[in-house]
Design a protein around this motif. Structure first.
Motif, mmCIF file in Angstrom:
data_model
loop_
_atom_site.group_PDB
_atom_site.id
_atom_site.type_symbol
_atom_site.label_atom_id
_atom_site.label_comp_id
_atom_site.label_asym_id
_atom_site.label_seq_id
_atom_site.Cartn_x
_atom_site.Cartn_y
_atom_site.Cartn_z
ATOM 1 N N ARG A 121 -81.692 -74.609 33.587
ATOM 2 C CA ARG A 121 -80.799 -73.724 32.821
ATOM 3 C C ARG A 121 -80.874 -74.097 31.356
ATOM 4 O O ARG A 121 -80.746 -75.263 31.002
ATOM 5 N N ASP A 141 -79.310 -72.441 27.685
ATOM 6 C CA ASP A 141 -78.558 -71.430 26.940
ATOM 7 C C ASP A 141 -78.640 -71.764 25.459
ATOM 8 O O ASP A 141 -78.338 -72.899 25.053
ATOM 9 N N ALA A 145 -79.624 -66.744 27.582
ATOM 10 C CA ALA A 145 -80.264 -67.590 28.585
ATOM 11 C C ALA A 145 -81.784 -67.523 28.444
ATOM 12 O O ALA A 145 -82.365 -66.445 28.310
ATOM 13 N N PRO A 189 -85.633 -70.057 33.505
ATOM 14 C CA PRO A 189 -85.998 -71.381 34.038
ATOM 15 C C PRO A 189 -87.516 -71.549 34.077
ATOM 16 O O PRO A 189 -88.257 -70.586 34.279
ATOM 17 N N GLY A 241 -78.228 -77.175 28.375
ATOM 18 C CA GLY A 241 -78.875 -76.850 29.641
ATOM 19 C C GLY A 241 -78.830 -77.971 30.647
ATOM 20 O O GLY A 241 -78.162 -79.000 30.454
#
Length: 210
Positions: A90, A92, A107, A110, A157
């Motif tokens: 993750r 952001d 975002a 991944p 993240g």
């Protein structure tokens, strides 16, 4: 079956259970020690991030205490490890001004980063009529009048390390990239790339915490 025979069978079962229990404990201990040894020997190094450029499509603070902005940022990430991969589960990214978030979070998909690999991301981060604290709004106006503004591109993240077949648990990743923007007249360090669109080539190292 006599009571004596029952006690004998119960004693055997208890011995078997104890052996199984201690076998599991020893196995888990060996696995834990192995993981710690591998970790200590390989010594994972956190990835490095560089803010390559910032393109500003909108930066409007004409309405009191509200800011509308639209940025595209280009970030590169490098995994410096020889034998360790990185899972970015993750990520952001958003923009801060004087410790206040001024855009929504965007975002980044991944991904997995192998040994010595470099990834490049160019997300858009934006916010429409985002409330700005009154004292920050005043500072923002002063910075615009001066022709200089300092913003911070942030990434929050979660990552995992891959060591051979072993994948660790999640670790928090914090990236901070300062971006010093000069605009207005000859002091501008940006290049016009479209109507009211300015690109700033920065190549700025970022601080990384894991």
């Amino acid at each position: 079956m006599s009571a004596k025979e029952c006690d004998h069978h119960k004693g055997k079962k208890q011995k078997v259970f104890r052996k199984i229990f201690w076998g599991i404990v020893v196995f888990l201990f060996i696995v834990l020690v192995t993981i710690l040894l591998i970790w200590a020997i390989l010594k994972p190094t956190k990835p490095t991030f560089i803010l390559q450029d910032v393109t500003i499509y909108a930066f409007n603070a004409t309405v009191p205490n509200l800011l509308t902005s639209n940025f595209q940022v280009t970030l590169t990430s490098r995994n410096p490890n020889d034998q360790i991969g990185v899972y970015y589960d993750r990520l952001d990214t958003y923009v801060n001004y004087r410790s206040q978030q001024i855009t929504l979070r965007t975002a980044i998909p991944p991904s997995y980063q192998g040994h010595k690999e470099v990834d490049v991301w160019s997300p858009f981060v934006y916010g429409t009529n985002v409330p700005v604290a009154p004292f920050n709004f005043v500072s923002l106006g002063q910075d615009q009048d001066d022709g200089n503004i300092l913003i911070t591109i942030k990434i929050d993240g979660r990552v995992r390390w891959k060591i051979g077949a072993l994948i660790t648990g999640h670790y928090h990743l914090y990236v901070r990239c300062p971006a010093f923007i000069s605009f207005g007249g000859s002091r501008s360090n940006g290049v016009v790339v479209g109507e009211n669109v300015i690109k700033y080539q920065l190549v700025q190292s970022c601080s990384v915490s894991v």
